[in-house]
Design a protein around this motif. Structure first.
Motif, PDB file in Angstrom:
ATOM      1  N   ALA A 255       1.008  21.092   4.617  1.00  0.00           N
ATOM      2  CA  ALA A 255       0.410  19.779   4.803  1.00  0.00           C
ATOM      3  C   ALA A 255       1.047  18.769   3.867  1.00  0.00           C
ATOM      4  O   ALA A 255       1.298  19.050   2.695  1.00  0.00           O
ATOM      5  CB  ALA A 255      -1.090  19.855   4.534  1.00  0.00           C
ATOM      6  N   GLY A 256       1.326  17.579   4.365  1.00  0.00           N
ATOM      7  CA  GLY A 256       1.910  16.535   3.546  1.00  0.00           C
ATOM      8  C   GLY A 256       0.879  15.923   2.609  1.00  0.00           C
ATOM      9  O   GLY A 256      -0.329  16.135   2.726  1.00  0.00           O
ATOM     10  N   ALA A 257       1.392  15.139   1.674  1.00  0.00           N
ATOM     11  CA  ALA A 257       0.479  14.484   0.724  1.00  0.00           C
ATOM     12  C   ALA A 257      -0.358  13.437   1.443  1.00  0.00           C
ATOM     13  O   ALA A 257       0.058  12.859   2.445  1.00  0.00           O
ATOM     14  CB  ALA A 257       1.305  13.834  -0.397  1.00  0.00           C
ATOM     15  N   THR A 258      -1.559  13.209   0.945  1.00  0.00           N
ATOM     16  CA  THR A 258      -2.452  12.224   1.540  1.00  0.00           C
ATOM     17  C   THR A 258      -1.885  10.828   1.372  1.00  0.00           C
ATOM     18  O   THR A 258      -1.476  10.439   0.281  1.00  0.00           O
ATOM     19  CB  THR A 258      -3.836  12.291   0.873  1.00  0.00           C
ATOM     20  OG1 THR A 258      -4.347  13.614   1.013  1.00  0.00           O
ATOM     21  CG2 THR A 258      -4.796  11.296   1.501  1.00  0.00           C
ATOM     22  N   GLY A 259      -1.832  10.081   2.434  1.00  0.00           N
ATOM     23  CA  GLY A 259      -1.296   8.731   2.369  1.00  0.00           C
ATOM     24  C   GLY A 259      -2.269   7.778   1.691  1.00  0.00           C
ATOM     25  O   GLY A 259      -3.438   8.089   1.453  1.00  0.00           O
ATOM     26  N   SER A 260      -1.753   6.602   1.358  1.00  0.00           N
ATOM     27  CA  SER A 260      -2.605   5.602   0.701  1.00  0.00           C
ATOM     28  C   SER A 260      -3.617   5.048   1.685  1.00  0.00           C
ATOM     29  O   SER A 260      -3.416   5.079   2.895  1.00  0.00           O
ATOM     30  CB  SER A 260      -1.733   4.468   0.150  1.00  0.00           C
ATOM     31  OG  SER A 260      -0.979   3.881   1.201  1.00  0.00           O
ATOM     32  N   THR A 261      -4.704   4.546   1.164  1.00  0.00           N
ATOM     33  CA  THR A 261      -5.769   3.995   2.005  1.00  0.00           C
ATOM     34  C   THR A 261      -5.278   2.750   2.727  1.00  0.00           C
ATOM     35  O   THR A 261      -4.687   1.859   2.121  1.00  0.00           O
ATOM     36  CB  THR A 261      -6.995   3.628   1.140  1.00  0.00           C
ATOM     37  OG1 THR A 261      -7.408   4.797   0.438  1.00  0.00           O
ATOM     38  CG2 THR A 261      -8.120   3.095   1.992  1.00  0.00           C
ATOM     39  N   GLY A 262      -5.509   2.703   4.035  1.00  0.00           N
ATOM     40  CA  GLY A 262      -5.069   1.554   4.825  1.00  0.00           C
ATOM     41  C   GLY A 262      -5.926   0.329   4.560  1.00  0.00           C
ATOM     42  O   GLY A 262      -6.995   0.404   3.954  1.00  0.00           O
ATOM     43  N   ALA A 263      -5.432  -0.802   5.050  1.00  0.00           N
ATOM     44  CA  ALA A 263      -6.178  -2.053   4.882  1.00  0.00           C
ATOM     45  C   ALA A 263      -7.463  -2.007   5.705  1.00  0.00           C
ATOM     46  O   ALA A 263      -7.556  -1.310   6.721  1.00  0.00           O
ATOM     47  CB  ALA A 263      -5.311  -3.226   5.322  1.00  0.00           C
ATOM     48  N   ALA A 264      -8.465  -2.736   5.236  1.00  0.00           N
ATOM     49  CA  ALA A 264      -9.754  -2.775   5.939  1.00  0.00           C
ATOM     50  C   ALA A 264      -9.578  -3.384   7.323  1.00  0.00           C
ATOM     51  O   ALA A 264      -8.834  -4.341   7.501  1.00  0.00           O
ATOM     52  CB  ALA A 264     -10.759  -3.597   5.128  1.00  0.00           C
TER      53      ALA A 264
END
Length: 257
Positions: A127-136
């Motif tokens: 599994a790849g690393a968790t991506g950054s939180t997207g914009a609201a």
């Protein structure tokens, strides 16, 4: 030179008779010849005269074209495929060749072969690393207004108000009477009920009574008012599930002139 087979005289006579009743028509109209493209595999079509047995072969032949005096007939132009013949015997082995010749020079490199078929799917990777939180996301559409809540409980009676001033003496009303109308059926439909004063009395007020409400759904009374000098009318909207009854009453009196 090979000799042709001989047939009896009766066969020759039969062949002559058969040829005498065969007529070939390659045109659909007298005095006119037109080109008609016909598939090599198309059937042979003909009309056979029911009396003379005369045969007319034509690409235009059909039951309607042949008419009532002839019968419509068709034949296949290509016969059925015959059965496969038996395999012949294996021939004798030929003599061995001479001595092996010297190795020839290397041939030129052949063209690149076609791309092979896709191989099977490999094992699932880590599994790849968790991506950054997207914009609201954008503000959603405001939802529709929900249904009205159930009617609240009746509050306690308020204190008695102060006595009002003495009113002007009027003609007055006598013979007060409360008249109750007929209750509606118990169901979920919209209703209209009435209460009518007795003869000689006028309606001076009225109201209604709800009955048989089994659930918590709010029953909406849309109007409760006099509709004539002697009739009090009450209407209500339909519910979605709860059964209820509606009954009107009128306050009647004899009003002086």
């Amino acid at each position: 030179m090979a000799r042709l087979p001989r047939f009896p005289a009766r066969r020759k006579v039969a062949a002559v008779l058969a040829a005498s009743v065969l007529a070939i028509s390659v045109s659909g109209a007298v005095g006119a010849v037109s080109r008609v493209d016909v598939s090599p595999s198309a059937p042979i079509k003909a009309c056979v005269n029911k009396t003379t047995k005369l045969v007319r072969i034509s690409v235009f032949a059909s039951p309607a074209w042949c008419g009532s005096n002839s019968s419509y007939r068709t034949w296949n132009t290509i016969g059925l495929t015959g059965a496969t013949g038996a395999t012949g015997a294996t021939g004798p082995i030929g003599p061995s060749g001479g001595a092996t010749g010297a190795t020839g020079p290397a041939g030129p490199t052949g063209p690149t072969g076609a791309i092979g078929p896709i191989g099977p799917i490999g094992l699932t990777g880590a599994a790849g690393a968790t991506g950054s939180t997207g914009a609201a996301g954008a503000q959603g559409v405001i939802g529709a207004t929900g249904p009205a809540g159930a009617a609240g409980a009746v509050g306690p009676a308020g204190p008695t108000g102060a006595a009002g001033p003495q009113g002007d003496p009027g003609a007055g009303a006598t013979g007060y009477l409360k008249v109750t109308g007929v209750a509606s059926a118990s169901d979920i439909t919209a209703k209209t009920v009435t209460a009518t004063c007795t003869a000689g009395r006028s309606v001076i007020g009225g109201g209604y009574t709800l009955g048989g409400v089994a659930g918590t759904e709010y029953v909406q009374v849309t109007s409760s008012s006099p509709t004539s000098a002697t009739v009090w009318t009450v209407t209500s909207a339909a519910t979605t599930a709860d059964l209820y009854t509606l009954q009107a009453f009128a306050i009647c009196a004899t009003v002086g002139a």
